[in-house]
Scaffold this active site. Structure first.
Site, mmCIF file in Angstrom:
data_model
loop_
_atom_site.group_PDB
_atom_site.id
_atom_site.type_symbol
_atom_site.label_atom_id
_atom_site.label_comp_id
_atom_site.label_asym_id
_atom_site.label_seq_id
_atom_site.Cartn_x
_atom_site.Cartn_y
_atom_site.Cartn_z
ATOM 1 N N LYS A 77 -51.286 71.394 -24.212
ATOM 2 C CA LYS A 77 -52.980 70.829 -23.430
ATOM 3 C C LYS A 77 -53.896 71.973 -23.261
ATOM 4 C CE LYS A 77 -54.985 66.846 -20.885
ATOM 5 N NZ LYS A 77 -54.521 65.583 -20.232
ATOM 6 N N SER A 152 -56.640 61.593 -21.779
ATOM 7 C CA SER A 152 -57.161 62.863 -22.211
ATOM 8 C C SER A 152 -56.561 63.127 -22.999
ATOM 9 C CB SER A 152 -57.472 62.918 -20.758
ATOM 10 O OG SER A 152 -56.100 63.783 -20.090
ATOM 11 N N SER A 176 -53.107 59.456 -19.395
ATOM 12 C CA SER A 176 -53.020 60.432 -20.504
ATOM 13 C C SER A 176 -51.991 60.896 -21.578
ATOM 14 C CB SER A 176 -53.946 62.099 -20.013
ATOM 15 O OG SER A 176 -54.733 61.748 -19.273
HETATM 16 N N1 GLN Z 1 -58.512 57.539 -18.481
HETATM 17 C C1 GLN Z 1 -57.310 58.294 -16.571
HETATM 18 C C2 GLN Z 1 -58.715 58.862 -15.760
HETATM 19 O O1 GLN Z 1 -59.667 58.648 -16.924
HETATM 20 C C3 GLN Z 1 -56.776 58.304 -16.803
HETATM 21 C C4 GLN Z 1 -56.368 60.127 -16.857
HETATM 22 C C5 GLN Z 1 -55.174 60.765 -17.512
HETATM 23 O O2 GLN Z 1 -54.403 60.526 -17.106
HETATM 24 N N2 GLN Z 1 -55.221 62.268 -17.167
HETATM 25 O O3 GLN Z 1 -58.513 59.580 -14.922
#
Ligand code: GLN
Length: 496
Positions: A77, A152, A176
């Site tokens: 990532k 994400s 995410s």
């Molecule tokens: N979708 C969640 C957010 O927008 C989690 C994101 C994540 O785990 N980095 O914060």
């Protein structure tokens, strides 16, 4: 001779050991395929096979251990720092930034012999559930290129689902790793908070951020997890360390006799799509047929997790992202004669995307004097209640199961103008994040031709049991991700 592509980590490393092909041939095959990718999963690709020693700062194999990942190319990532490699966390503010050091998680994978294939696309600073908040553009779901891959860590999940890398790593703050894994039909493990060092991960919400593997199957997830956790990392004060890797043997369970799985009714409301619910129920029935006992449990405060998370995570983000000021690193805006304030303002105005700005404003508001007690403190109290709920449930059951995501992958663009609808995507992953407990998502089947994820969680440090259980279920489910593979290797492998 093993096919050079569409391999699991175990298949790739066994084929390398047998001498079916060389590390360089394996790397070249994945490199070529990743370069032809039409899902936009990568933000950067390594030009050539760079052996660990050349990429990391001190990536010599750990003495006295084998190198289980020797020669296996991994997709990383974008937010993991790798010395000399572009690391932008998918933000224009950090575009072209090349950090001088390597994240501990990546370094440990390199110690285990892995090589870096490339950096993967994500939501900017990991804020999002669809990978549409990226300065590099959205990622497409390999199962249906008109749909989102989740977020994400969308690029990490899509790359593995499309067979562009044998495995990848992502980060999970509120879901995410698990949610994109679910939407792309692959396995994603969020370890116990503190298991994997956060050193070298560009921070989003530090009390929640946790790195984890995204893989084609549970065995690979166990293998990567074992490699990513090391002894306590002095560079991350919250790192705990797993001292005895023997506890993390690869999973082999066939039966689940004596295992109690709790199903929290509080998280199974109307928001769960019927097709997702059906797949979830079928997987519970499989667990029962393997000897597990399924019981209903209550997490009475879990329904407040979403509101608490969307105060706490932005609050931490507003503080973490204060460092991006155009002075020390990252991109600096051209300014007139407005001095330092103009430099800060313009750099942040030009550099951050709309969702990141929204979070910074939400977080700053929640922390501001006069509102702190009503928002930030209240959210912390809710978090404590959720932690207590989990403690109570773990007295009654070994593991907890829910669908990973209330829906299958939705259409690109469908939720971009509705942040609340986007936040709803995390309703089943967030409670586990706030509690700091480990959780895995495994594919449990298809609904409307799209993958559905089954989430299994347990108390802190129950990764071995979670992995064993997930493995036993995986053998019964027999999910095939072949329909998502691109290119010639996919021919004739459509799922029935
Ligand atoms: N979708 C969640 C957010 O927008 C989690 C994101 C994540 O785990 N980095 O914060």
């Amino acid at each position: 001779m093993t096919n050079l592509i569409d391999l699991t980590v175990v298949e790739a490393s066994s084929a390398l050991r047998r001498g079916d092909f060389t590390q360089a041939e394996l790397f070249a095959a994945y490199r070529e395929r990743a370069a032809a990718d039409d899902t936009n999963s990568f933000t950067w690709l390594a030009d050539e096979l760079t052996l660990p020693a050349a990429l990391g700062n001190d990536a010599t194999p750990r003495p006295g251990t084998d190198t289980p990942l020797a020669g296996v190319p991994l997709a990383i990532k974008d937010l993991f720092c790798i010395a000399g490699v572009p690391t932008a966390s998918a933000s224009n503010l950090l575009r072209d930034y090349r950090p001088p050091y390597t994240a501990t998680a990546v370094r440990l994978l390199q110690h285990a012999g892995a090589t870096v294939l490339g950096k993967t696309n994500q939501d900017e600073f990991a804020m999002g559930s669809s990978n549409e908040n990226s300065a590099f553009g959205p990622v497409r779901n390999p199962w249906d290129r008109t749909r989102v891959p989740g977020g994400s860590s969308g690029g990490s999940a899509a790359a593995v689902a499309a067979g562009l890398a044998p495995a990848s790593i992502g980060t999970d703050t509120g879901g995410s790793v698990r949610q994109p894994a679910a939407l792309c039909g692959v396995v994603g493990l969020k370890p116990t908070y503190g298991s994997v060092s956060r050193y070298g991960m560009i921070a989003f919400a530090s009390s929640l951020d946790q790195a984890g593997p995204i893989t084609r199957n549970v065995t690979d997830a166990a293998l990567l997890f074992r490699a990513m956790t090391g002894p306590r990392d002095p560079a991350d004060a919250t790192s705990i360390g797993w001292d005895s890797p023997s506890e993390l043997d690869l999973p082999t369970a066939e039966r689940l006799d004596g295992l109690k799985i709790g199903v929290p009714t509080d998280l199974l409301g109307d928001q769960i799509e019927p097709g997702v619910r059906a797949s979830f129920d079928a997987t519970l029935a499989l667990a029962e047929s393997l000897g597990a006992e399924i019981v209903e449990v209550e997490l009475p405060h879990a329904r407040h997790a979403l509101s608490a998370y969307y105060l706490l995570a932005p609050a931490e983000a507003s503080s973490n992202l204060a460092r991006f000021d155009g002075v020390r690193y990252g991109n600096r805006a051209e300014i007139g004669d407005g001095g330092l304030v103009e430099l800060y303002t313009k750099t942040r105005h030009d550099g951050f995307g709309p969702e990141v700005k929204r979070r910074i404003m939400l977080g700053t508001y929640a922390l501001s004097s006069g509102f702190y007690d009503a928002y930030y403190r209240r959210a912390q109290q809710v978090r404590t209640k959720i932690v207590e709920d989990f403690r109570a449930v773990h007295e009654q059951v070994d593991l907890i199961a829910t669908p990973t995501s209330p829906t299958v992958a939705w259409g690109l663009g469908e939720r971009v103008d509705d942040p609340l609808a986007m936040y709803q995507a995390d309703v089943t992953t967030l409670p586990f994040s706030l509690a700091g407990v480990p959780a895995i998502s495994i594919p449990s089947g298809l609904s409307e031709g799209l993958p559905v994820g089954f989430q299994l969680s347990g108390p802190a440090f129950s990764e071995p049991r979670i992995l064993e259980t997930a493995y036993a279920l995986e053998q019964q489910i027999g999910f095939s991700g072949a329909a998502a593979f691109d290119g010639p290797a996919a021919t004739g492998k459509e799922q029935g």
